[in-house]
Write a protein that holds these residues in place. Structure first.
Motif: not given
Length: 936
Positions: A333-335, A340, A342, A349, A351, A518-520, A535, A550
């Motif tokens: 996923y995007e962070s 990232v 995981e 994880n 990045t 970190v995760k919106e 953050q 997402s």
């Protein structure tokens, strides 16, 4: 009857426990309490009626253990707990029914919990987290019991046991099980049960070798927690590494390398790898290009799209995937600016953002079991430079080169190759570091200095700014330091202090934040309780909006629907997409669509040649086209005629028709030899005529008329030239047929080829004309007369020779001896002539020459002697040529003369000629020789 036990004497805070026991009257309970090495013994008195039969009794022991483990150089697992042991003895039951229950739970240091129940029913199991202490609550209720015991471990313990007459619970000795609220029950023997409640005290906080804060990890029993130093490895720039234990080094290899692999393989096909490449023209330093994560059947590649940028693309097993991606226990996923990878099962994880990477792994799963360029995770930097064979290298730069892996795209790389030399980690020449690097030590990052030391990142920044000053790679050092600070819950907004050098541009619908989640949170995700203080920087939806999902990168003000057109819709909103009528509904799939219905229309009839039906876009409803009749001339059967030269096809379409009507009309041009000519343009008919196209039209042919005029010819030719016809030309051409000679007195003399003529004013000059290879050549000859002395002549005998130039006379009787005579004359050579007369010499005089008859031989005898030169020299004279240039000419100068014998030729009297004839022949021969030399 109630009784109480009170402890006295010294004890530590939280170690006082009181026990209340309900028992039949007349029974006595002994309570032993041990606190901090002090044991107090008390007694309890029970009153009340005594029931018949055996009386159950109980013994409660409270024990506190309060020692803490010392902190060492390894990853420490620290915990403090208080154990309260309650021993309860139950008397024999009057009935022999057997309901057995076996509960087995290992101690705190073990991992698995096995529960086997016979005759019991588990009714409730759940876990809660509060502060730093975690407890598991498990209630097990026997289906048939004869004795009910209730134990509560909250600082006071109360036990009651009514007498039952139906059945009993039998538990084998030395077995244990969990009761509610982190209480462990242990069957000792003969109905003696030890109840051990767990009370957790916070352990002291250790110091991690990598300089980061330790993390809290729940114990395996789920009750208490301890500190651990996570395995955290980073890499950035060209490139710089920080191992799991915080050892910093730089390495400029351009192969693919192992970052992390397990020493003892526990996870199938697990590893993290980095693909580096030379990112400067000198092939001196390297930069990361692709981060590779392998886990079981999947291989994730996060590759940099454009060098030294934050643009990356993600593939799984060499196939591009969309984010977020989740499959086979792996999620991507995007962070913020990062991608990232995981693996929840491994609690790890990875990045990567194109410029830097980080790897976080739990010590509990990977401690003392990693090797590669990230080192060994054991909170000890001494063994971070471990080679694949287990030996420790002198430095990590040497170690890093030994972790190459096979990469078909890099045949020059091979595992096991030794480095040719130790790479240099410092610039070759000292330079002034970039002002951006100074931000790391300044007030901008000062809030983080107490959590993460900036010195190593500053060293890397200075190296990048000196070695690669034009790539702005120093930004990566600030970025990874800020990311590490954010991981320690310290957010730094630093990019605005770099004067645009390290700026980060976001799409128009998003805004940059240095401290984002970190995760919106999205419309599709639950409103999670954000307890994490970590953050990340990146592009986020503006305030007042929220990310829809997402996988749908659209910011919305209200959570409605977003379709394939990426346009936010509100609940209940109707719209048309791809010619389908849709509505946004809350719940379900959100958007429900059905085919779009079009209004009925009158379909026109397309009649006539060339017409066909066509669907036109309806300006009012683009999904419902309008049927109209269109004309396509390619459907017409009538073809355009082929017109003759000078004519062209004209067409027109009558009103109401589609196909054109053709006819040939004149083009108002002239036609000659299959060519067309516009009016007033010249027309070539032949060389002898000038023709042009007029605007007059021939009524019969309807073509323009061509007008011609004969070309005028020049008939005059200069003297010496004659007009002669030329093949293929209209007019003759003046051709030279005679030589034109300009005499000394500026008059012209015309001579035919082979003709000789004296100069009218000078008989000593002879002009001639000759034709050599069809080229007329004129020649001028000067006659040089022999020496003439009038004193040696008989009076009255001086006359001119037939050439009219030289004089002659009858000589006196006395002979002239052979001697040198001087004269002055012009020298002429190859058309060039001396400027003045030149002194020349010659031999002249008589020598003994006779012819006598010999009677003995009956023939004439001859004796010949010539007056010839006996000594000569070579002199030079300057000659002027007709072209204007001068040449140097050598000639023979006679110094002395003498009579020399020569051979006499035979002669016959019948062939003798008169003196006049011999003079003429001699003169003619002299002229011919002069002409011949001139021609040559």
């Amino acid at each position: 009857t109630t009784g109480s036990t009170t402890t006295s004497g010294p004890s530590s805070p939280g170690s006082i426990a009181s026990t209340t026991v309900s028992a039949p009257p007349g029974s006595t309970s002994t309570v032993i309490v041990t606190t901090s090495g002090v044991t107090e013994t008390g007694s309890a008195t029970t009153t009340g009626p005594t029931p018949p039969g055996p009386t159950p009794h109980s013994t409660t022991t409270v024990t506190e253990i309060g020692s803490s483990m010392p902190t060492t150089g390894s990853h420490a697992t620290l915990s403090t707990s208080t154990a309260i042991t309650t021993t309860m003895t139950l008397g024999p039951s009057s009935l022999e029914s057997t309901a057995s229950s076996t509960v087995s739970l290992p101690s705190v240091s073990t991992s698995a919990i096995s529960v086997t129940t016979s005759g019991t029913t588990p009714t409730e199991s759940f876990t809660t987290t509060s502060g730093t202490t975690s407890r598991n609550f498990t209630t097990i209720t026997a289906t048939t019991t004869t004795t009910t015991s209730e134990i509560v471990s909250t600082g006071s313990t109360s036990t009651s046991g009514p007498t039952a007459t139906s059945s009993a619970v039998t538990i084998s000795g030395s077995e244990s099980w969990w009761l509610c609220d982190c209480i462990n029950a242990i069957c000792v023997e003969d109905n003696i049960i030890q109840v051990v409640p767990i009370i957790c005290n916070p352990p002291p906080k250790p110091t991690c070798a990598n300089g980061l804060s330790p993390v809290q990890v729940i114990d395996e029993d789920g009750c208490c927690w301890h500190w651990e130093c996570d395995c955290y490895c980073t890499g950035w720039g060209d490139p710089h590494y920080m191992t799991f234990d915080g050892l910093y080094y730089s390495y400029q290899g351009n192969c693919t390398y192992v970052l992390v692999e397990e020493i003892y393989k526990k996870v199938d096909n697990f590893g993290v790898y980095i693909d580096n490449y030379h990112c400067d023209t000198r092939d001196v330093v390297s930069c990361p290009r692709t981060l590779i994560v392998r886990h079981e059947t999947q291989e994730v590649r996060i590759a940099t799209v454009k060098p030294n940028t934050l643009q990356v693309e993600v593939t799984v097993n060499r196939q591009a995937v969309a984010l977020p991606y989740k499959k086979f226990g792996l999620s991507i996923y995007e962070s913020g600016i990062n991608r990232v990878v995981e693996i929840p099962e491994l609690k790890m994880n990875v990045t990567y953002n194109g410029l830097s990477f980080s790897i976080r792994m739990p010590y509990s799963l990977f401690g003392n079991n990693t090797h590669g360029q990230c080192g060994t995770c054991n909170n000890n930097t001494a063994d971070d430079c471990m080679l694949p064979n287990g030996k420790i290298a002198e430095n990590c730069e040497t170690m890093a080169d030994h972790w190459q892996v096979v990469d078909p795209s890099k045949p020059q790389c091979s595992p096991g190759l030794n480095p040719t030399k130790t790479p240099s980690t410092t610039p070759m020449q000292p330079c002034k570091e970039s002002s951006i690097c100074e931000l790391l030590l300044g007030s901008v990052f000062e809030p983080c200095h107490g959590f993460v030391r900036p010195e190593k990142y500053y060293t890397a920044c200075v190296f990048d700014s000196c070695v690669l000053p034009n790539l702005d790679l120093e930004c990566s050092s600030l970025q990874i330091y800020a990311a590490t600070c954010a991981d320690q819950s310290v957010c730094i907004d630093w990019r605005s202090h770099t004067n645009g050098v390290c700026s980060y541009e976001c799409p128009s619908d998003k805004e940059y934040r240095a401290c984002g989640p970190v995760k919106e949170i999205t419309c599709k995700s639950s409103q999670q309780n954000e307890t994490s203080t970590k953050q990340v920087e990146g592009c986020f939806c503006p305030n007042g909006t929220m990310l829809y999902d997402s996988g749908v990168d659209v910011c919305v003000k209200t959570c409605g629907c977003v379709g394939v057109d990426k346009i936010p819709r509100e609940f209940g909103e109707k719209f048309t997409v791809d010619c389908r009528d849709c509505i946004c509904l809350e719940g379900g799939n959100g958007i429900v669509c059905e085919p779009h219905e079009c209004a009925k229309q009158n379909k026109p009839r397309c009649e006539g040649e060339g017409f066909y039906e066509v669907n036109e876009v309806n300006s009012e409803d683009s999904c419902c086209p309008i049927v109209t009749c269109k004309c396509n001339t390619s459907l017409c059967t009538t073809k355009a005629p082929k017109c003759t030269l000078g004519f062209e096809v004209h067409s027109h379409i009558p009103s109401g028709q589609c196909c054109p009507v053709y006819q040939c009309v004149p083009k108002s041009v002239c036609v000659h030899q299959n060519a067309e000519f516009l009016p007033n343009s010249s027309v070539f008919v032949d060389k002898c005529q000038n023709c042009f196209c007029t605007n007059e039209v021939n009524v019969s042919t309807q073509l323009n008329i061509i007008s011609c005029e004969h070309i005028p010819c020049n008939t005059y030719c200069k003297p010496g030239y004659e007009l002669q016809p030329v093949k293929g030309e209209c007019c003759g051409r003046c051709v030279q047929t005679k030589c034109v000679i300009h005499t000394a007195n500026s008059s012209d003399l015309i001579l035919s080829p082979g003709e000789f003529k004296n100069d009218p004013y000078n008989n000593c000059t002879i002009y001639s004309c000759s034709n050599i290879h069809n080229q007329l050549i004129s020649s001028t000859s000067e006659i040089t007369c022999p020496a003439f002395n009038e004193e040696s002549c008989k009076p009255g005998t001086i006359t001119f020779l037939p050439n009219g130039c030289c004089k002659t006379c009858a000589p006196l009787d006395s002979p002239t001896p052979c001697s040198v005579r001087e004269r002055k004359d012009f020298i002429v050579y190859k058309g060039c002539r001396s400027v003045d007369r030149v002194v020349m010499t010659e031999c002249e005089g008589t020598c003994g020459t006779f012819s006598l008859y010999s009677a003995e031989a009956n023939s004439m005898e001859h004796s010949c002697s010539c007056c010839r030169e006996s000594r000569t020299t070579v002199r030079k004279a300057e000659l002027k040529c007709p072209t204007g240039h001068s040449i140097s000419h050598e000639y023979i100068y006679v110094e002395s003369c003498s009579c020399q014998d020569t051979e006499c030729s035979s002669s016959h009297s019948s062939e003798s000629q008169s003196t006049e004839e011999n003079d003429k022949a001699s003169t003619l021969n002299h002229i011919k020789r002069a002409i011949s030399l001139t021609s040559k």
